[in-house]
Design a protein around this motif. Structure first.
Motif, PDB file in Angstrom:
ATOM      1  N   GLN A 150       0.832  -1.203   0.000  1.00  0.00           N
ATOM      2  CA  GLN A 150       0.000   0.000   0.000  1.00  0.00           C
ATOM      3  C   GLN A 150       0.869   1.257   0.000  1.00  0.00           C
ATOM      4  O   GLN A 150       0.571   2.226  -0.695  1.00  0.00           O
ATOM      5  N   PHE A 151       1.960   1.237   0.765  1.00  0.00           N
ATOM      6  CA  PHE A 151       2.860   2.400   0.804  1.00  0.00           C
ATOM      7  C   PHE A 151       3.494   2.635  -0.555  1.00  0.00           C
ATOM      8  O   PHE A 151       3.595   3.760  -1.031  1.00  0.00           O
ATOM      9  N   ALA A 152       3.946   1.551  -1.158  1.00  0.00           N
ATOM     10  CA  ALA A 152       4.707   1.655  -2.405  1.00  0.00           C
ATOM     11  C   ALA A 152       3.832   1.974  -3.606  1.00  0.00           C
ATOM     12  O   ALA A 152       4.276   2.630  -4.553  1.00  0.00           O
ATOM     13  N   CYS A 153       2.602   1.523  -3.579  1.00  0.00           N
ATOM     14  CA  CYS A 153       1.772   1.593  -4.779  1.00  0.00           C
ATOM     15  C   CYS A 153       1.329   3.007  -5.137  1.00  0.00           C
ATOM     16  O   CYS A 153       1.173   3.306  -6.323  1.00  0.00           O
ATOM     17  N   GLY A 154       1.129   3.882  -4.166  1.00  0.00           N
ATOM     18  CA  GLY A 154       0.672   5.237  -4.480  1.00  0.00           C
ATOM     19  C   GLY A 154       1.569   5.956  -5.482  1.00  0.00           C
ATOM     20  O   GLY A 154       1.120   6.347  -6.574  1.00  0.00           O
ATOM     21  N   PRO A 155       2.852   6.123  -5.167  1.00  0.00           N
ATOM     22  CA  PRO A 155       3.745   6.788  -6.118  1.00  0.00           C
ATOM     23  C   PRO A 155       3.895   6.029  -7.432  1.00  0.00           C
ATOM     24  O   PRO A 155       4.013   6.635  -8.496  1.00  0.00           O
ATOM     25  N   LEU A 156       3.869   4.696  -7.361  1.00  0.00           N
ATOM     26  CA  LEU A 156       3.986   3.911  -8.591  1.00  0.00           C
ATOM     27  C   LEU A 156       2.747   4.068  -9.472  1.00  0.00           C
ATOM     28  O   LEU A 156       2.856   4.129 -10.703  1.00  0.00           O
ATOM     29  N   MET A 157       1.568   4.156  -8.859  1.00  0.00           N
ATOM     30  CA  MET A 157       0.344   4.376  -9.634  1.00  0.00           C
ATOM     31  C   MET A 157       0.365   5.750 -10.300  1.00  0.00           C
ATOM     32  O   MET A 157      -0.016   5.878 -11.461  1.00  0.00           O
ATOM     33  N   ARG A 158       0.808   6.757  -9.569  1.00  0.00           N
ATOM     34  CA  ARG A 158       0.894   8.101 -10.159  1.00  0.00           C
ATOM     35  C   ARG A 158       1.869   8.099 -11.328  1.00  0.00           C
ATOM     36  O   ARG A 158       1.601   8.678 -12.381  1.00  0.00           O
ATOM     37  N   SER A 159       2.996   7.427 -11.176  1.00  0.00           N
ATOM     38  CA  SER A 159       3.977   7.340 -12.250  1.00  0.00           C
ATOM     39  C   SER A 159       3.402   6.588 -13.444  1.00  0.00           C
ATOM     40  O   SER A 159       3.573   6.996 -14.600  1.00  0.00           O
ATOM     41  N   ALA A 160       2.691   5.487 -13.165  1.00  0.00           N
ATOM     42  CA  ALA A 160       2.094   4.704 -14.248  1.00  0.00           C
ATOM     43  C   ALA A 160       1.038   5.519 -14.991  1.00  0.00           C
ATOM     44  O   ALA A 160       0.959   5.472 -16.227  1.00  0.00           O
ATOM     45  N   ALA A 161       0.236   6.281 -14.256  1.00  0.00           N
ATOM     46  CA  ALA A 161      -0.778   7.117 -14.900  1.00  0.00           C
ATOM     47  C   ALA A 161      -0.121   8.181 -15.772  1.00  0.00           C
ATOM     48  O   ALA A 161      -0.544   8.434 -16.901  1.00  0.00           O
ATOM     49  N   PHE A 162       0.943   8.768 -15.252  1.00  0.00           N
ATOM     50  CA  PHE A 162       1.648   9.817 -15.999  1.00  0.00           C
ATOM     51  C   PHE A 162       2.250   9.264 -17.290  1.00  0.00           C
ATOM     52  O   PHE A 162       2.230   9.908 -18.331  1.00  0.00           O
ATOM     53  N   HIS A 163       2.790   8.048 -17.212  1.00  0.00           N
ATOM     54  CA  HIS A 163       3.453   7.440 -18.371  1.00  0.00           C
ATOM     55  C   HIS A 163       2.527   6.548 -19.206  1.00  0.00           C
ATOM     56  O   HIS A 163       2.980   5.896 -20.153  1.00  0.00           O
ATOM     57  N   GLY A 164       1.249   6.490 -18.853  1.00  0.00           N
ATOM     58  CA  GLY A 164       0.301   5.689 -19.629  1.00  0.00           C
ATOM     59  C   GLY A 164       0.508   4.191 -19.522  1.00  0.00           C
ATOM     60  O   GLY A 164       0.218   3.448 -20.458  1.00  0.00           O
ATOM     61  N   ASP A 165       0.989   3.716 -18.371  1.00  0.00           N
ATOM     62  CA  ASP A 165       1.245   2.285 -18.174  1.00  0.00           C
ATOM     63  C   ASP A 165      -0.009   1.597 -17.625  1.00  0.00           C
ATOM     64  O   ASP A 165      -0.124   1.309 -16.435  1.00  0.00           O
TER      65      ASP A 165
END
Length: 189
Positions: A150-165
């Motif tokens: 849960q801690f790790a996923c927030g920033p990774l989700m934002r990055s994925a959304a930004f990069h269209g992943d």
């Protein structure tokens, strides 16, 4: 961390790596040392990865005691249990590789370092104590691993959304224990 948490200039820090020599680490009762050091602290900043047994023990203790838990890397800090004063959870840009390692973490297969078998059993008990309602230690480990995800996923989700992943987002949005309403998901891209 000091800038992200807006700490006063007179805030004391305990740097474990600077406080014990290699001889002391191998000669003292390591788990007694960790227990005392943790009980005297208001929080923890993990700046060297979460893949070692004693780090998991410290994280479990600080989570159980509802203290500050922050992860740090050279480019940023991630607030895990309490937001920074601006209500954000990421300060700077946290290392994507470090966060991806947390998603793959398994309690029973972490690097034991200098841990004896007895000490590693103590680490596993610390983790299990975080989840007293879990029927088995293995289920407690899974709940702990899910909390770290849960801690790790927030920033990774934002990055994925930004990069269209979309692949990453679909995979982790549907993962067991993943709550899209988790506060770590708050933030801007």
């Amino acid at each position: 961390l000091a800038e992200a948490r807006e700490l006063d200039d007179d805030t004391a820090f305990f740097f474990e790596i600077l406080c014990l020599s290699e001889d002391e680490v191998t000669s003292i009762n390591t788990y007694s040392y960790h227990k005392v050091a943790s009980s005297e602290s208001q929080g923890i900043l993990v700046a060297h990865g979460c893949d070692r047994a004693w780090v998991l023990c410290d994280l479990a203790y600080f989570l159980r005691e509802d203290k500050f838990v922050d992860l740090g890397c050279p480019n940023g800090v991630l607030a895990c249990t309490r937001p920074f004063r601006d209500n954000g959870f990421e300060y700077g840009q946290f290392c994507k590789t470090e966060l991806q390692n947390i998603l793959q973490l398994r309690c029973e297969s972490v690097n034991r370092g200098h841990c004896s078998e007895e000490e590693f059993e103590y680490v596993k008990r610390c983790i299990a104590e975080c989840f007293p309602n879990a029927p088995t230690p293995q289920e407690a480990y899974t709940l702990f691993e899910d909390a770290l995800k849960q801690f790790a996923c927030g920033p990774l989700m934002r990055s994925a959304a930004f990069h269209g992943d979309g692949h990453f987002m679909r995979k982790w949005c549907g993962a067991p224990g993943m709550l899209i309403s988790n506060k770590s998901f708050r933030g801007s891209m």
